[in-house]
Design an enzyme around this catalytic site. Structure first.
Site, PDB file in Angstrom:
ATOM      1  N   LYS A  13       0.821  -1.223   0.000  1.00  0.00           N
ATOM      2  CA  LYS A  13       0.000   0.000   0.000  1.00  0.00           C
ATOM      3  C   LYS A  13       0.853   1.271   0.000  1.00  0.00           C
ATOM      4  CE  LYS A  13      -2.438   0.166   3.665  1.00  0.00           C
ATOM      5  NZ  LYS A  13      -2.098   1.363   4.462  1.00  0.00           N
ATOM      6  N   ARG A  88      -9.250   4.569   9.545  1.00  0.00           N
ATOM      7  CA  ARG A  88      -9.095   3.172   9.938  1.00  0.00           C
ATOM      8  C   ARG A  88     -10.247   2.705  10.814  1.00  0.00           C
ATOM      9  NH1 ARG A  88      -3.166   2.991   9.662  1.00  0.00           N
ATOM     10  NH2 ARG A  88      -2.305   0.972  10.151  1.00  0.00           N
ATOM     11  N   ARG A 127      10.128 -11.400   4.937  1.00  0.00           N
ATOM     12  CA  ARG A 127      10.683 -10.097   5.272  1.00  0.00           C
ATOM     13  C   ARG A 127      11.146 -10.082   6.738  1.00  0.00           C
ATOM     14  NH1 ARG A 127       6.813  -4.968   4.917  1.00  0.00           N
ATOM     15  NH2 ARG A 127       6.408  -5.697   2.814  1.00  0.00           N
ATOM     16  N   ARG A 133      13.460  -9.761  12.333  1.00  0.00           N
ATOM     17  CA  ARG A 133      12.356  -9.428  13.246  1.00  0.00           C
ATOM     18  C   ARG A 133      11.678 -10.719  13.680  1.00  0.00           C
ATOM     19  NH1 ARG A 133       9.407  -4.507  10.202  1.00  0.00           N
ATOM     20  NH2 ARG A 133       7.741  -5.173  11.558  1.00  0.00           N
ATOM     21  N   ARG A 144      -2.616  -9.564  12.602  1.00  0.00           N
ATOM     22  CA  ARG A 144      -2.719  -8.227  11.984  1.00  0.00           C
ATOM     23  C   ARG A 144      -3.639  -8.271  10.762  1.00  0.00           C
ATOM     24  NH1 ARG A 144       3.218  -7.501  12.094  1.00  0.00           N
ATOM     25  NH2 ARG A 144       3.717  -6.838  14.195  1.00  0.00           N
TER      26      ARG A 144
HETATM   27  P1  AMP Z   1       0.923   2.282   9.322  1.00  0.00           P
HETATM   28  O1  AMP Z   1       2.248   2.794   8.877  1.00  0.00           O
HETATM   29  O2  AMP Z   1      -0.227   2.842   8.521  1.00  0.00           O
HETATM   30  O3  AMP Z   1       0.866   0.785   9.415  1.00  0.00           O
HETATM   31  O4  AMP Z   1       0.700   2.816  10.812  1.00  0.00           O
HETATM   32  C1  AMP Z   1       1.579   2.492  11.852  1.00  0.00           C
HETATM   33  C2  AMP Z   1       0.901   2.653  13.199  1.00  0.00           C
HETATM   34  O5  AMP Z   1       0.485   4.007  13.386  1.00  0.00           O
HETATM   35  C3  AMP Z   1      -0.357   1.843  13.392  1.00  0.00           C
HETATM   36  O6  AMP Z   1      -0.072   0.521  13.812  1.00  0.00           O
HETATM   37  C4  AMP Z   1      -1.090   2.647  14.462  1.00  0.00           C
HETATM   38  O7  AMP Z   1      -0.503   2.415  15.735  1.00  0.00           O
HETATM   39  C5  AMP Z   1      -0.756   4.064  14.074  1.00  0.00           C
HETATM   40  N1  AMP Z   1      -1.767   4.604  13.142  1.00  0.00           N
HETATM   41  C6  AMP Z   1      -1.549   4.952  11.845  1.00  0.00           C
HETATM   42  N2  AMP Z   1      -2.676   5.421  11.288  1.00  0.00           N
HETATM   43  C7  AMP Z   1      -3.633   5.358  12.245  1.00  0.00           C
HETATM   44  C8  AMP Z   1      -5.013   5.664  12.280  1.00  0.00           C
HETATM   45  N3  AMP Z   1      -5.657   6.131  11.196  1.00  0.00           N
HETATM   46  N4  AMP Z   1      -5.679   5.484  13.445  1.00  0.00           N
HETATM   47  C9  AMP Z   1      -5.054   5.025  14.541  1.00  0.00           C
HETATM   48  N5  AMP Z   1      -3.760   4.687  14.576  1.00  0.00           N
HETATM   49  C10 AMP Z   1      -3.047   4.843  13.438  1.00  0.00           C
END
Ligand code: AMP
Length: 188
Positions: A13, A88, A127, A133, A144
């Site tokens: 994405k 989200r 990965r 990791r 997830r």
């Molecule tokens: P991402 O890079 O989009 O996977 O986001 C990494 C982390 O940021 C997520 O696991 C959440 O902890 C937080 N996060 C990102 N976007 C949101 C959102 N729209 N609402 C709540 N938490 C978010």
């Protein structure tokens, strides 16, 4: 063009968001990137959200909504944007609708990258191994994916009912997927 991109972890994405945004000359706005940058810079927001990101939880809607509302007022987002990682939750969907309505704006499309879950899980496992990791076990990775299905499927339905949802096959090469997305976007 005002767009959202949805897709499960490992669907590519972020990569696609950057490429599509570049082709459309709009900013790709990732809430995850904003949070990570704040953590790295040691800002007050970063200190507030660090533990949440570490645990893989969601930052509260009030915090996230405020950040997006502010970011959307930057001059570069005036003519459009591509949101990656937001909304989200149902609360964030409503907040975004209200934000856009206040500025007399509307979304043009919501892209959803569809993928084969087993392939994505395998990719993420590889990965995790390469990056060392070891805490990213198959169980964690599958959880997830399950959270995404549980939390995000209703969001896609919401946008489908609003006739905004554009589903694109996210499997295959990076260029191939970008081309598919560009072809599927509504003409403007
Ligand atoms: P991402 O890079 O989009 O996977 O986001 C990494 C982390 O940021 C997520 O696991 C959440 O902890 C937080 N996060 C990102 N976007 C949101 C959102 N729209 N609402 C709540 N938490 C978010």
């Amino acid at each position: 063009m005002r767009l959202i991109i949805l897709g499960p972890p490992g669907a590519g994405k972020g990569t696609q968001a950057a490429r599509i945004a570049e082709r459309l000359s709009i900013p790709a706005i990732s809430t995850g990137d904003i949070f990570r940058a704040n953590i790295k810079d040691g800002t007050e927001l970063g200190r507030r959200v660090k533990a949440i990101l570490d645990a893989g939880g969601y930052v509260p809607d009030e915090v996230t909504n405020e950040i997006v509302e502010d970011r959307l007022t930057w001059p570069d987002a005036e003519g459009g944007f591509l949101l990656d990682g937001f909304p989200r939750t149902a609360g964030q969907v409503d907040a975004l609708d209200a934000m856009l309505a206040r500025h007399d704006h509307a979304l043009d499309a919501v892209l959803e990258l569809t993928v084969d879950e087993d392939v994505v899980v395998q990719r993420l496992l590889n990965r995790a191994q390469t990056d060392g990791r070891s805490d990213d076990t198959e169980e964690v990775i599958r959880e997830r994916q399950a959270i995404y299905r549980r939390e995000t499927a209703p969001l896609a339905d919401h946008y489908k009912q609003a006739d905004l949802l554009v589903q694109v096959d996210g499997m295959g090469g990076v260029d191939e997927v970008t081309d598919r997305v560009m072809a599927a976007l509504p003409a403007r």
